[in-house]
Design a protein around this motif. Sequence first.
Motif, PDB file in Angstrom:
ATOM      1  N   HIS A   1       0.756  -1.236  -0.002  1.00  0.00           N
ATOM      2  CA  HIS A   1       0.085   0.083  -0.081  1.00  0.00           C
ATOM      3  C   HIS A   1       0.806   1.423  -0.160  1.00  0.00           C
ATOM      4  O   HIS A   1       0.462   2.291   0.431  1.00  0.00           O
ATOM      5  N   CYS A   2       2.175   1.248  -0.520  1.00  0.00           N
ATOM      6  CA  CYS A   2       3.196   2.366  -0.547  1.00  0.00           C
ATOM      7  C   CYS A   2       2.610   3.066  -1.917  1.00  0.00           C
ATOM      8  O   CYS A   2       2.626   2.442  -2.871  1.00  0.00           O
ATOM      9  N   GLN A   3       2.608   4.471  -1.798  1.00  0.00           N
ATOM     10  CA  GLN A   3       2.110   5.332  -3.135  1.00  0.00           C
ATOM     11  C   GLN A   3       3.493   6.103  -3.083  1.00  0.00           C
ATOM     12  O   GLN A   3       3.928   6.671  -2.233  1.00  0.00           O
ATOM     13  N   PRO A   4       4.174   6.262  -4.256  1.00  0.00           N
ATOM     14  CA  PRO A   4       5.023   7.045  -4.578  1.00  0.00           C
ATOM     15  C   PRO A   4       4.879   8.667  -4.469  1.00  0.00           C
ATOM     16  O   PRO A   4       3.717   8.832  -4.974  1.00  0.00           O
ATOM     17  N   ASP A   5       5.686   9.360  -3.999  1.00  0.00           N
ATOM     18  CA  ASP A   5       5.731  10.791  -3.829  1.00  0.00           C
ATOM     19  C   ASP A   5       6.146  11.399  -5.171  1.00  0.00           C
ATOM     20  O   ASP A   5       5.915  12.478  -5.226  1.00  0.00           O
ATOM     21  N   LEU A   6       6.993  10.498  -5.916  1.00  0.00           N
ATOM     22  CA  LEU A   6       7.657  11.253  -7.055  1.00  0.00           C
ATOM     23  C   LEU A   6       7.931  10.080  -7.627  1.00  0.00           C
ATOM     24  O   LEU A   6       8.303   9.021  -7.615  1.00  0.00           O
ATOM     25  N   MET A   7       7.670  10.298  -9.144  1.00  0.00           N
ATOM     26  CA  MET A   7       7.884   9.154 -10.149  1.00  0.00           C
ATOM     27  C   MET A   7       8.079   9.821 -11.536  1.00  0.00           C
ATOM     28  O   MET A   7       7.310  10.445 -12.008  1.00  0.00           O
ATOM     29  N   PRO A   8       9.242   9.640 -12.089  1.00  0.00           N
ATOM     30  CA  PRO A   8       9.762  10.359 -13.325  1.00  0.00           C
ATOM     31  C   PRO A   8       8.842   9.409 -14.439  1.00  0.00           C
ATOM     32  O   PRO A   8       8.542   8.614 -14.006  1.00  0.00           O
ATOM     33  N   ASP A   9       8.892  10.305 -15.638  1.00  0.00           N
ATOM     34  CA  ASP A   9       7.979   9.789 -16.522  1.00  0.00           C
ATOM     35  C   ASP A   9       8.727   8.592 -17.284  1.00  0.00           C
ATOM     36  O   ASP A   9       8.241   7.707 -17.508  1.00  0.00           O
ATOM     37  N   THR A  10      10.268   8.536 -17.151  1.00  0.00           N
ATOM     38  CA  THR A  10      11.139   7.545 -17.511  1.00  0.00           C
ATOM     39  C   THR A  10      11.292   6.679 -16.236  1.00  0.00           C
ATOM     40  O   THR A  10      12.273   7.451 -15.529  1.00  0.00           O
ATOM     41  N   HIS A  11      11.279   5.558 -16.275  1.00  0.00           N
ATOM     42  CA  HIS A  11      11.528   4.788 -14.980  1.00  0.00           C
ATOM     43  C   HIS A  11      13.013   4.110 -15.071  1.00  0.00           C
ATOM     44  O   HIS A  11      13.104   3.052 -15.468  1.00  0.00           O
ATOM     45  N   ASP A  12      14.023   4.875 -14.790  1.00  0.00           N
ATOM     46  CA  ASP A  12      15.304   4.384 -14.534  1.00  0.00           C
ATOM     47  C   ASP A  12      16.029   5.327 -13.686  1.00  0.00           C
ATOM     48  O   ASP A  12      15.480   6.430 -13.069  1.00  0.00           O
ATOM     49  N   SER A  13      17.025   4.958 -13.411  1.00  0.00           N
ATOM     50  CA  SER A  13      17.872   5.778 -12.357  1.00  0.00           C
ATOM     51  C   SER A  13      18.195   7.030 -12.331  1.00  0.00           C
ATOM     52  O   SER A  13      18.053   8.048 -11.605  1.00  0.00           O
ATOM     53  N   TRP A  14      18.834   7.273 -13.655  1.00  0.00           N
ATOM     54  CA  TRP A  14      19.051   8.691 -14.032  1.00  0.00           C
ATOM     55  C   TRP A  14      17.848   9.635 -13.928  1.00  0.00           C
ATOM     56  O   TRP A  14      18.131  10.512 -13.370  1.00  0.00           O
ATOM     57  N   HIS A  15      16.605   9.362 -14.526  1.00  0.00           N
ATOM     58  CA  HIS A  15      15.549  10.018 -14.559  1.00  0.00           C
ATOM     59  C   HIS A  15      15.091  10.076 -13.263  1.00  0.00           C
ATOM     60  O   HIS A  15      14.699  11.319 -12.725  1.00  0.00           O
TER      61      HIS A  15
END
Length: 152
Positions: A1-15
């Motif tokens: 039930h964890c919801q992210p506070d932040l999620m980039p459009d591209t899902h990789d470490s750099w983004h």
Amino acid sequence: HCQPDLMPDTHDSWHLAQAMQAAGADKADILYPCQEQGGGRLTDYLIRAGSAVQRLAVYKQASPVQVMQLLDEAVDGVCLSSPSAVRRLLHCLTPDALRLLLQHRPCFFAIGKSTAAAMVKAEIPVDAVAPDPNSASLVDMVTAHFAPSASI
């Protein structure tokens, strides 16, 4: 039930690192659950940006013996969930074992674009890339490939 506070459009470490910097979250105390040998680039970036990063190994990849045992059976598909999983597969297989695996021509699935790029670099075919780079999307893609009329 964890919801992210932040999620980039591209899902990789750099983004993710870029999004954290833009949000001002790159100078925080961070707990980073990751693969036993993983997390290098993101950890390095966050530390350079001023974060205190505590890595927590929550899983490890298969040993060479476990991977070689898989080759005793016919394999229909291979799912690779990160660039480090690609590197680990190559580390675990002898050149002859890799040739044998490729000869049997299972379908090779990538969880996302960075994993697919690592596969291409390693000369591993990429049959499909999950539309969203997460486990659920990968499972849905593989299920649709092998059992198109099935539903989860």
